[in-house]
Every structure is written in C-alpha cells, then in structure tokens.
Design a protein around this motif. Structure first.
Motif, mmCIF file in Angstrom:
data_model
loop_
_atom_site.group_PDB
_atom_site.id
_atom_site.type_symbol
_atom_site.label_atom_id
_atom_site.label_comp_id
_atom_site.label_asym_id
_atom_site.label_seq_id
_atom_site.Cartn_x
_atom_site.Cartn_y
_atom_site.Cartn_z
ATOM 1 N N GLY A 18 0.798 -1.214 0.000
ATOM 2 C CA GLY A 18 0.000 0.000 0.000
ATOM 3 C C GLY A 18 0.833 1.267 0.000
ATOM 4 O O GLY A 18 0.406 2.293 0.523
ATOM 5 N N MET A 19 2.017 1.198 -0.587
ATOM 6 C CA MET A 19 2.914 2.349 -0.601
ATOM 7 C C MET A 19 3.035 2.913 -2.015
ATOM 8 O O MET A 19 3.020 2.179 -2.993
ATOM 9 C CB MET A 19 4.300 1.954 -0.080
ATOM 10 N N GLU A 20 3.154 4.216 -2.102
ATOM 11 C CA GLU A 20 3.385 4.908 -3.376
ATOM 12 C C GLU A 20 4.885 5.091 -3.557
ATOM 13 O O GLU A 20 5.584 5.504 -2.624
ATOM 14 C CB GLU A 20 2.687 6.278 -3.353
ATOM 15 N N TYR A 57 3.164 10.391 -6.646
ATOM 16 C CA TYR A 57 1.807 10.498 -7.158
ATOM 17 C C TYR A 57 1.730 11.210 -8.506
ATOM 18 O O TYR A 57 0.825 12.004 -8.761
ATOM 19 C CB TYR A 57 0.884 11.181 -6.143
ATOM 20 N N THR A 96 6.081 5.741 0.193
ATOM 21 C CA THR A 96 5.410 6.456 1.268
ATOM 22 C C THR A 96 4.035 5.844 1.487
ATOM 23 O O THR A 96 3.376 5.416 0.541
ATOM 24 C CB THR A 96 5.278 7.961 0.981
ATOM 25 N N LYS A 97 3.622 5.816 2.736
ATOM 26 C CA LYS A 97 2.264 5.386 3.069
ATOM 27 C C LYS A 97 1.323 6.584 3.154
ATOM 28 O O LYS A 97 0.126 6.406 3.371
ATOM 29 C CB LYS A 97 2.257 4.622 4.391
ATOM 30 N N LEU A 98 1.862 7.797 2.985
ATOM 31 C CA LEU A 98 1.003 8.974 2.991
ATOM 32 C C LEU A 98 0.064 8.927 1.795
ATOM 33 O O LEU A 98 0.453 8.518 0.709
ATOM 34 C CB LEU A 98 1.834 10.256 2.921
ATOM 35 N N SER A 99 -1.157 9.377 2.003
ATOM 36 C CA SER A 99 -2.094 9.480 0.888
ATOM 37 C C SER A 99 -1.691 10.674 0.026
ATOM 38 O O SER A 99 -0.880 11.514 0.436
ATOM 39 C CB SER A 99 -3.518 9.695 1.411
ATOM 40 N N GLN A 100 -2.278 10.763 -1.165
ATOM 41 C CA GLN A 100 -1.977 11.904 -2.022
ATOM 42 C C GLN A 100 -2.373 13.211 -1.324
ATOM 43 O O GLN A 100 -1.643 14.197 -1.396
ATOM 44 C CB GLN A 100 -2.699 11.770 -3.364
ATOM 45 N N ALA A 101 -3.489 13.231 -0.628
ATOM 46 C CA ALA A 101 -3.920 14.434 0.091
ATOM 47 C C ALA A 101 -2.918 14.800 1.188
ATOM 48 O O ALA A 101 -2.618 15.986 1.390
ATOM 49 C CB ALA A 101 -5.311 14.220 0.687
ATOM 50 N N GLU A 102 -2.394 13.811 1.887
ATOM 51 C CA GLU A 102 -1.405 14.081 2.940
ATOM 52 C C GLU A 102 -0.103 14.618 2.347
ATOM 53 O O GLU A 102 0.514 15.521 2.926
ATOM 54 C CB GLU A 102 -1.136 12.817 3.752
ATOM 55 N N ASP A 105 -0.684 18.196 1.541
ATOM 56 C CA ASP A 105 -0.640 18.996 2.769
ATOM 57 C C ASP A 105 0.806 19.312 3.151
ATOM 58 O O ASP A 105 1.113 20.437 3.566
ATOM 59 C CB ASP A 105 -1.334 18.283 3.929
#
Length: 127
Positions: A18-20, A57, A96-102, A105
């Motif tokens: 689940g990582m980008e 992303y 990264t496990k951060l979402s695109q929105a994160e 931010d």
C-alpha cells in the motif's frame, strides 16, 4: 529496499504494501554539453552541479528561484523539467504510506517556508 513498520520490503513490492513509489529525479543544471561532460566526469567522485526534484503520485516537486515573493516550490511533469536542465537519472528512494492528500498537505506547508527569493544556486542545487 524500503523501511516499513518493522521490516524491510523490496522496492518492487511497494504496491503490495500500500505504498506509493517516491523517486529523486536528477538533472544536469544547464542544457549545455560542457556541464554534462563535467558532471559525467565528476559524478564518479560524487560531485557535480545538479538539480533534483522529488516525484510522487505522478508529480515532480522542486525548489527554485522566484523573485516576486512567492513560493519557490513548484511542480512539473516528472522528468520533463527542461527549465532547470537536462534530465540525467531517476533514483528510486522507496515508498510512502502517505495518501496523495497528505502529501499535498506537506507540500503546502513547504510552500509557506521555502520562498523563491531565498533560493541560492550555490546552496540549493548541489546534490
């Protein structure tokens, strides 16, 4: 390899976790055969004059000069930033496990602190 909570994961398995993917895109600072030659020779020793952007992303984020008081943080199509130089290589950093929105931010916070007028070629473009 990319580090997760308590294990190392092969980079080609990032999507399974689940990582980008995150890449560092490196450019020769000028579109000039002499700079390419110098970077090619000096790169063996870890030296040269480069620009780098972080790709995540589907966008590449960089920092550069801007004299109108605005942010020096900008985005472009990955590996196509012809304004800074000629693309040299992409280095896979991991994921990264951060979402695109994160991620956006985080970029928004950087835009407030990294002003284009603070950019200095001698300090900011040597990788």
């Amino acid at each position: 390899f990319a580090e997760t909570d308590s294990e190392l994961v092969r980079v080609d398995n990032l999507i399974d976790y689940g990582m980008e993917q995150v890449r560092l895109n490196v450019y020769d600072v000028a579109v000039d055969a002499r700079v390419e030659l110098v970077n090619g020779l000096c790169g063996v020793a870890g030296a040269g004059v480069y620009h780098a952007g972080v790709e995540v992303y589907g966008h590449e984020w960089s920092f550069g000069c801007r004299m109108d008081g605005g942010s020096g943080v900008f985005s472009c199509e990955p590996r196509l930033n012809d304004n800074v130089g000629k693309f040299r290589e992409a280095i896979l950093l991991g994921g990264t496990k951060l979402s695109q929105a994160e991620v956006l931010d985080c970029i928004a916070a950087l835009e407030q602190d990294w002003l284009g007028e603070d950019y200095d070629l001698r300090l900011n473009d040597n990788v």
